[in-house]
Structure formats: C-alpha cells, structure tokens
Enzyme design. Structure first.
Site, short mmCIF file in Angstrom:
data_model
loop_
_atom_site.label_atom_id
_atom_site.label_comp_id
_atom_site.label_asym_id
_atom_site.label_seq_id
_atom_site.Cartn_x
_atom_site.Cartn_y
_atom_site.Cartn_z
N HIS A 69 -15.89 3.25 -14.60
CA HIS A 69 -15.79 2.51 -13.25
C HIS A 69 -17.06 1.58 -12.82
CE1 HIS A 69 -14.92 2.21 -8.52
NE2 HIS A 69 -13.53 1.86 -9.02
N HIS A 125 -15.14 -3.48 0.78
CA HIS A 125 -15.23 -2.76 -0.18
C HIS A 125 -16.51 -2.32 -0.80
CE1 HIS A 125 -14.17 -2.46 -4.68
NE2 HIS A 125 -12.98 -1.89 -4.18
N TYR A 152 -12.31 -9.34 -1.14
CA TYR A 152 -12.85 -8.43 -1.04
C TYR A 152 -14.40 -8.38 -0.40
CZ TYR A 152 -9.25 -5.59 -3.47
OH TYR A 152 -8.11 -4.98 -3.67
N ARG A 210 -5.89 1.74 -12.86
CA ARG A 210 -4.48 1.87 -12.48
C ARG A 210 -3.69 0.45 -12.07
NH1 ARG A 210 -4.23 5.87 -8.05
NH2 ARG A 210 -4.40 7.51 -9.68
N ARG A 244 -11.33 -4.19 -13.86
CA ARG A 244 -10.10 -4.84 -13.61
C ARG A 244 -10.58 -6.54 -13.54
NH1 ARG A 244 -6.29 -1.62 -10.94
NH2 ARG A 244 -7.21 0.03 -9.72
N ARG A 297 -13.84 2.72 5.50
CA ARG A 297 -12.57 2.04 5.48
C ARG A 297 -11.41 2.43 5.56
NH1 ARG A 297 -11.47 -1.04 0.76
NH2 ARG A 297 -9.94 0.50 0.44
N ASN A 346 0.84 -1.17 0.03
CA ASN A 346 -0.07 0.11 -0.02
C ASN A 346 0.94 1.38 0.02
OD1 ASN A 346 -2.38 -1.55 0.18
ND2 ASN A 346 -2.66 -1.04 2.23
#
Length: 729
Positions: free
Chosen positions: A450, A607, A483, A420, A390, A579, A64
């Site tokens: 997204h 998530h 997730y 990304r 993704r 979160r 991270n």
C-alpha cells in the site's frame, strides 16, 4: 511462494484482534463507518453547496453504501454462516452487529430516498427534470414520446433479453449490482399468465436525455416499463417492479496460490457470482413478485429491504454531467509548483536544490507525471522503481514506465493485485508493462503493498544519486483532482537508501536492516508511533508541554487507541482529524478527557496521513516531530500491509505540513464535525470569521512550492490556533 519465517509468524488471523472488548472504550467500526456516510449524505442537504454538487454527495453516499455491503457486511455474513463468534471492539458478535447495521443502514437508505426526492424537485425548479414512467405521458408531447419510443426500439430493445420464468426457464443469475424489472403478464389470446424478467445490462446508461435545450431525463428502467407493450406484444401488464442485487465482492487469498496472476483473474470472475448480500426492492412491489424474489434471491439470510422508487442511488452521478456550471462549484485549476518552474521545469534540479512537498489537488498531479516522464527521457537515468496500488484506467504513469523501459532503462514495477475493485485494471497494466520489458513484481500474497513510493537512480558526475517520491495517495490522475494528498520529493541520500531497502524487501524478501529515516509496516510502524506517543507522555509527566496532532482516514487499532488513552490520562493534549472510521471514544472523563476528534467533509476528500508530536513544546513549533505516511491507524495497515512513515526534516516542508496543512484542518469551522463521547457527530458552527480549509488552499500558494517569485509578491497568510477560539490571523 515462500515467506521469511518472521512473516508467517506476524500474520494476524483476525481483522479486529481486540483482546479486551468494551462498549465503554470503543465505538463499533461498522457503525462508525455508517456515521461517516451519514455525514456525506448531510452534505447533500447543505444549502451552501450548489445543487448538482449536492446531487454528487448523494451519489457518493449511495456508492459508499454499496461497497460497504459488498465487503464489510459480506464478511460479517460469512462469519455468521460459519458460526464464528469473534467479537468486535465493542463486544458484539457478528449477528448482533448485523442487526445494528441493518437498522442503521435501512434508515440511511430511507433518508437517501428522501434527499433524492427533495433534490429532484429542486432540479426541476432549476430546469433539470427527471421523469418517471408515470410522468412521461403527462409531461411530454406526442412528438417527444415518439422520439422516446424510437430510441427504445433502436437503442435499448436490441440489447434487452426478456426471460420467461417457468419450470422450463429457471430464475437467471443476477450479477453483482444487477438491476432488473420483473413483469406479471397475461397473454391476450388465451388469458394465460406469464412472468418475465428483464435485466438491464451494466454497460447501458442509467438515464436517457431527451433532445433539446431543456434538460429532461428518463431512467432506463422507466422507459422499459413505459414501452413494455413493445417489448411484450400480445400481452397485458398486470404488474411491474424493479429490484437490485448486491453480492459478496471481497476476494479471499488462498495462502499457497501457485500463480497469483491466474488466481486473481479467476477470483474476479468469482466475485461477480458471490453470495447475495442485499436484495433491494422497489417500494410498493406487488406481493406476488416480491414472494418470487425472496424465494429466488433471499438465499442464506440475504438482507432484504424496500429502497424507495429509485434503486442504485450511486447511478445519479450521470446527471452531474449536465452542462450547468451555475449549479456546480466554481471551476478550479490546480497550480504547478513555482519552484520547479524556476528551474525551467527540471524536476531533478529543483529537488536537488531542496526538498519539496506538493499538496494535491491544489497543486497539480502533473508534477508527479513530469517527474516520471523526465526520468523516462533522461539519458542519465539508469533505473526507476515504482509501486502501483491504484493507477486508473488512463494512466500516464504506466505510459512513462513503458517509455523508460523501451528507452533501455531498468524499470521495476510493484503491481498490487489486491487493490480492491481495481484488481482487473491492475492485471491489464501488469501485462502491458511486462510486454514493454518492465520487471513486474506482485509483492506478497498475504500483504498488500500500500506504500506509494517512486525511486529514480540517476548518474551524476560519475556517481549515482537517488531521487524519491513518497505519496500519501495513489498514482491516480483522476482521484488526485479530488483527494487531498501530499507528494514529497527528496534527494536526501538517507531516504534514497531506505527506499532501495524497501523495494528489495518487497521484490526479494531481503530484510531491510539499518533503516535510517523511513519506517515501514509490518515491521516497526506501530512500535515507532508508540515510541513517539510515549515520548509525549514523558514530557507531560515532567511538566513540559505535551501535544499530539494527527490526521488520517481511520483510527481502529486497539494498541494505538489504548496508548492515546494513556497519553490523555498523563495530560497530553490530543487533537485528531479523522475523516471516516473512529473507534476511539473521545472526551470520556477519566479515560480520554484530553482527546478531541473532528471530521472534515467538504468539496475535496481529505486523504493525507500526518502525525505531529510537540517534542516538549506546544504545537506548532519548529522542533516538533512531523511525519507523513501511507497508513491509517488500523490493524490491517500495521500487520498486513507494506506501508511507510517518513519524518519531514526540511524546514520549509516541515512548516508547510505543520503550520499550514494540519493547522488549517484543525481550525476549519465551515465543513467540520466534532465527535462526541456517545458516538454522535455535531456540525461545528462557524465563528465570526468562518474558515474553510479548502478555500484557503485554493487561494494561497504552498510554502515549499511557491518559489522566489511568489515569495516576493507577499507572504502566505499565516494561521494560528487558540484553544477556545479558532481563527485566521
């Protein structure tokens, strides 16, 4: 590529366009993120977790932090170099933020190293040893050292390329996240000094496991140091030290890029050569070597730090693969929704009968794959439309779309090239899809697509029926195991029409007029949320109960934060489960008295994005507005991304998300932290009846997916909320 006029007008120039900047009203976004990563690191110290799980949390905190520097800090450095004085929400210039970030991040790095030392000792006590170069000779037998030398000669030496550093050999390019060892040597034949650099290839494993039942590991760089005489015969080693480089890895979009695919292929190559953002040095590095590195890599004010004896904490995840189930969480097998089994696995029949929501990872991502595979194989399916943000490296989703195209169906895939660190993989998928006959669309240059939407059009009784899937997470089978996300399936014709409008908007810029239930950004999502908050304000001022519950990853948007402050002042009770980043300052007298913020960090990564509004009654209640979304409450999600928000109207689905998912997050007291008005987080102490939301969902079926068979076996344990006492009934 052209854009509709309203698109050009709505693009924001600033990622954090706060009009009023105040340390009293907002927390700094970057420091809030570092506070989140601090909570991740704290889980590495949690004695309630098995040892290898603690190691995994440590590794995650390291990865991270790398990404944070490669993207967020890189952006601030760019502003600093260009002398951009745009201030953050709390009134700091880029330079001021960098000073605060450096201080906080350096402390985090020091603590990561300390936690690693503690875990390393605990691993040794548990039979897993990680040996440094100085320990190899003390611990290993002559035979084992011989095996390690053979391994070095046969497996490592052929891929290592020592490079002399002198006027004829300038300092080589160091790739992003590159790890290297620099040596100061003396040639024995004539006492001539020489300096050499050895880069460790990215494809090389970070640790080598010695053969045998005992788990003993040696880091690759330690092996290189230990066998430097083999690497440099005829030389004496005066000093050796490791260093690591992080580079600017964000990709800036050229507004008028003629060929988006070619542009991204080139941009990915440029990323590997981005500006050095952080230079990490092994603690105790000889001064002469440090001087060289500072001169060669300390360009443009790169942040330089000593990072302990192990650089690249994220690489520790390799040790997690050791076969020690006693040191890991008990294995968990996700459930397949019983509702779909009752229809003999026919996803369409189950969805046609009633809306269903699947709660990952407690319920398997395989149901999403089954939905797409059935669509690909069903001769009555005529069209499939799918967004891909993704999808992972081994994606069954991609294979299903290819199979559908090869079966003659009309298949459209919206591939987001700006996901990304997944851009390269997405380019590969786009190429494979196009070869199979899929119509691949790359969406908007200025916006990321997204929203996670899948749409299947099926011929039934001479008419077309549309089946939809809306996800709060990605179509990624790996992350779906860790997730927590929601997958909503419906055959509601209103939602089907809305989904079709959304796809036409992305693929052809066709304005999505007449939306019936679904709200999208960048057109109306922020405005709809403000309307819902305003409705709660009106209820409070009329003397009715007024409550807001919301759950997401980040809250940054100033307009939403100010509206929540207004709601708090009107008497609306607000509970947020955030979160990660939270720029909202809770529990400030006169501003946010009625706002409480907590963060859940545990076995799974929270998530899902959920928003609940009491609608004139205390939450939870049957008439509440309950919505799921792909968007966090951030300027980028509202202004520069295609996102969706969708109300849940089915009674069972509504109850599952409100009375199960949201309530469980609010009453969890085993893995929760409370945000204080000064920006600090306090771990919530478990009560007399501790409640762990992850354990609850691992052991109880969901309301909408349980089916009649499970329902007959007993009710799902209900949860209740008390303002002063949170507990499970």
């Amino acid at each position: 590529m052209t854009r509709p006029a309203h698109i050009a007008a709505s693009i924001k120039a600033d990622d954090d366009p706060f009009e009023s900047q105040s340390t009293d009203r907002y927390f700094n976004r970057e420091l809030s993120w570092l506070a989140f990563n601090r909570r991740v690191l704290e889980e590495a110290c949690n004695p309630a977790h098995p040892l290898l799980e603690r190691l995994r949390f440590l590794s995650i905190s390291g990865s991270n932090l790398d990404e944070f520097f490669m993207v967020r800090v890189a952006g601030l450095k760019g502003q600093q170099l260009l002398e951009v004085e745009a201030r953050s929400a709390d009134g700091l210039t880029p330079t001021q933020q960098l000073v605060a970030i450096t201080e906080t991040a350096d402390k985090l790095l020091m603590d990561q190293e300390k936690v690693w030392r503690d875990i390393r000792h605990a691993l040794a006590d548990s039979g897993i040893q990680v040996l440094g170069s100085s320990k190899v000779d003390a611990v290993l037998s002559v035979e084992e050292i011989g095996w390690l030398e053979t391994h070095f000669r046969e497996q490592l030496l052929p891929v290592l390329t020592p490079q002399a550093l002198d006027p004829a050999h300038p300092f080589p390019f160091m790739p992003n996240k590159g790890l290297a060892v620099m040596f100061d040597l003396v040639r024995l034949s004539d006492d001539e000094p020489i300096r050499e650099l050895v880069m460790l290839p990215a494809a090389m494993k970070r640790f080598v496991r010695l053969p045998g039942d005992d788990a003993r590991y040696v880091a690759t760089e330690s092996i290189v140091k230990r066998f430097s005489p083999v690497l440099f015969p005829g030389y004496r080693v005066l000093g050796a030290a490791e260093f690591r480089v992080l580079r600017d890895s964000d990709i800036e979009i050229e507004e008028e890029a003629e060929d988006l695919v070619r542009y991204f292929a080139n941009a990915i190559k440029r990323r590997r050569r981005g500006r050095v953002i952080r230079l990490e040095l092994e603690t105790g590095m000889p001064e002469a070597l440090e001087t060289v590195l500072r001169e060669e890599l300390g360009e443009a004010g790169a942040l330089i730090t000593e990072s302990g004896s192990f650089l690249g904490i994220g690489d520790l995840d390799q040790l997690y693969d050791e076969d020690r189930p006693d040191l890991k969480f008990p294995p968990f097998t996700p459930r397949f929704p019983e509702r779909i089994r009752e229809f003999d696995g026919d996803c369409f029949a189950a969805i046609r009968a009633k809306d269903i929501i699947v709660h990952h990872p407690y319920e398997t991502f395989d149901v999403v794959l089954a939905f797409l595979k059935q669509a690909a194989a069903d001769p009555d399916v005529v069209a499939i439309k799918q967004t891909l943000y993704r999808a992972g490296k081994q994606s069954a989703v991609i294979n299903a779309l290819i199979a559908a195209a090869e079966a003659g169906k009309s298949v459209t895939a919206v591939v987001e090239l700006k996901a990304r660190f997944d851009e390269e993989q997405n380019l590969l998928w786009a190429s494979a899809l196009e070869r199979a006959g899929v119509q691949v669309v790359y969406g908007f240059i200025d916006w990321k697509t997204h929203a996670k939407i899948s749409m299947v059009v099926r011929r039934e009784a001479g008419q077309f029926r549309t089946y939809c899937h809306f996800g709060t997470g990605n179509y990624h089978p790996i992350t779906a195991r860790i997730y927590t996300d929601l997958s909503f399936f419906t055959a509601d014709p209103r939602i089907g029409r809305d989904a079709s409008r959304v796809f036409n908007y992305i693929t052809g810029y066709v304005e999505p007029e007449g939306m019936e239930l679904v709200v999208i950004s960048p057109r109306y999502l922020r405005e709809r949320l403000i309307e819902l908050i305003d409705a709660e304000i009106a209820h409070a001022r009329a003397g009715r109960p007024a409550t807001i519950w919301a759950k997401m990853n980040s809250v940054v948007d100033p307009a939403i934060i100010e509206k929540l402050y207004e709601a708090s002042g009107a008497g609306v009770e607000i509970d947020l489960v955030i979160r990660g980043i939270c720029c909202l300052r809770p529990k400030v007298p006169g501003m946010s008295d009625n706002i409480r913020v907590k963060s859940v960090v545990g076995r799974f990564l929270e998530h899902s994005r959920i928003a609940c509004f009491g609608n004139g009654a205390a939450l939870p209640n049957d008439k509440a507005h309950v919505l799921i979304s792909s968007a966090d409450w951030m300027p980028r999600n509202f202004d520069r991304r295609v996102e969706y928000m969708l109300p849940l109207e089915n009674e069972t689905v509504h109850a599952q998300v409100l009375d199960q998912v949201m309530l469980a997050n609010l009453i969890d007291d085993e893995q929760s932290w409370e945000l204080e008005s000064d920006g600090s987080y306090t771990r919530i102490k478990p009560g007399d009846k501790p409640f762990n939301l992850h354990r609850y969902f691992m052991t109880n079926p969901s309301l909408s997916g349980r089916g009649a068979a499970l329902a007959e076996g007993g009710a799902v344990p209900t949860l209740s909320l008390r303002r002063q006492e949170l507990k499970e009934d």
